[in-house]
Design a protein around this motif. Structure first.
Motif, PDB file in Angstrom:
ATOM      1  N   GLN A   1      56.051  64.304  59.545  1.00 61.36           N
ATOM      2  CA  GLN A   1      57.914  63.482  59.666  1.00 61.36           C
ATOM      3  C   GLN A   1      58.044  62.299  59.273  1.00 61.36           C
ATOM      4  O   GLN A   1      57.142  61.468  58.980  1.00 61.36           O
ATOM      5  N   LEU A   2      58.810  61.803  58.417  1.00 56.52           N
ATOM      6  CA  LEU A   2      59.815  60.898  57.343  1.00 56.52           C
ATOM      7  C   LEU A   2      59.592  60.083  58.136  1.00 56.52           C
ATOM      8  O   LEU A   2      60.252  59.908  59.334  1.00 56.52           O
ATOM      9  N   THR A   3      58.862  58.850  58.048  1.00 54.22           N
ATOM     10  CA  THR A   3      59.535  57.470  59.179  1.00 54.22           C
ATOM     11  C   THR A   3      59.781  56.585  57.884  1.00 54.22           C
ATOM     12  O   THR A   3      59.937  55.583  59.280  1.00 54.22           O
TER      13      THR A   3
ATOM     14  N   ILE B   1      56.168  57.533  53.962  1.00 55.26           N
ATOM     15  CA  ILE B   1      55.574  57.505  54.474  1.00 55.26           C
ATOM     16  C   ILE B   1      55.479  57.997  55.422  1.00 55.26           C
ATOM     17  O   ILE B   1      56.799  58.340  56.418  1.00 55.26           O
ATOM     18  N   ASN B   2      54.622  59.220  55.522  1.00 59.56           N
ATOM     19  CA  ASN B   2      55.245  60.674  56.751  1.00 59.56           C
ATOM     20  C   ASN B   2      53.987  60.378  58.227  1.00 59.56           C
ATOM     21  O   ASN B   2      52.984  59.621  57.862  1.00 59.56           O
TER      22      ASN B   2
ATOM     23  N   GLY C   1      67.740  57.096  61.052  1.00 56.81           N
ATOM     24  CA  GLY C   1      66.700  56.448  61.666  1.00 56.81           C
ATOM     25  C   GLY C   1      65.150  56.328  60.899  1.00 56.81           C
ATOM     26  O   GLY C   1      64.193  55.384  61.814  1.00 56.81           O
ATOM     27  N   VAL C   2      65.088  56.470  59.946  1.00 56.76           N
ATOM     28  CA  VAL C   2      64.138  56.161  59.572  1.00 56.76           C
ATOM     29  C   VAL C   2      64.127  54.764  58.602  1.00 56.76           C
ATOM     30  O   VAL C   2      65.454  54.640  57.205  1.00 56.76           O
TER      31      VAL C   2
END
Length: 116
Positions: free
Chosen positions: A68-70, A62-63, A28-29
């Motif tokens: 959490q990696l977004t 981007i975290n 989902g990233v």
């Protein structure tokens, strides 16, 4: 290391990196290239290109505040600003030459129409 072995190694490393991107995408990233979300893996190969103007793609992960990696963004950066400036000057000069040639041809056409 021979050129053929180096190419094979780069190919393997690129595919391993793309597999990791695919894993992130499956989790989902979203992956962005040049500010647009890309879902097709065939578009991802451009991140390995080194352009004529000296630009390369740089990854930005981007975290969230808790780590959490977004999102993953790939944007062009210029590692050698002098090379980039030279490339821009080259493009500008070519455009000026092209415009001058067009004006010259227009002048010639106007002159030849008068004779008819």
């Amino acid at each position: 290391m021979g050129e053929d072995r180096r190419r094979k190694k780069n190919y393997k490393e690129q595919h391993a990196y793309l597999e990791q991107l695919k894993n992130y995408q499956n989790q989902g990233v979203p992956i962005y290239i040049d500010g647009r979300i890309t879902q097709q893996e065939k578009d991802w190969f451009k991140i390995f290109e080194i352009r004529e103007d000296g630009a390369v793609y740089m990854a930005d992960y981007i975290n969230t505040d808790d780590g959490q990696l977004t999102e993953i963004h790939f944007d062009l950066v210029y590692l050698d600003l002098d090379a980039h400036q030279a490339w821009e000057n080259h493009k500008r000069l070519n455009e000026m030459v092209r415009k001058a040639q067009l004006e010259h041809y227009k002048t010639l056409l106007k002159g030849s129409r008068r004779r008819w």
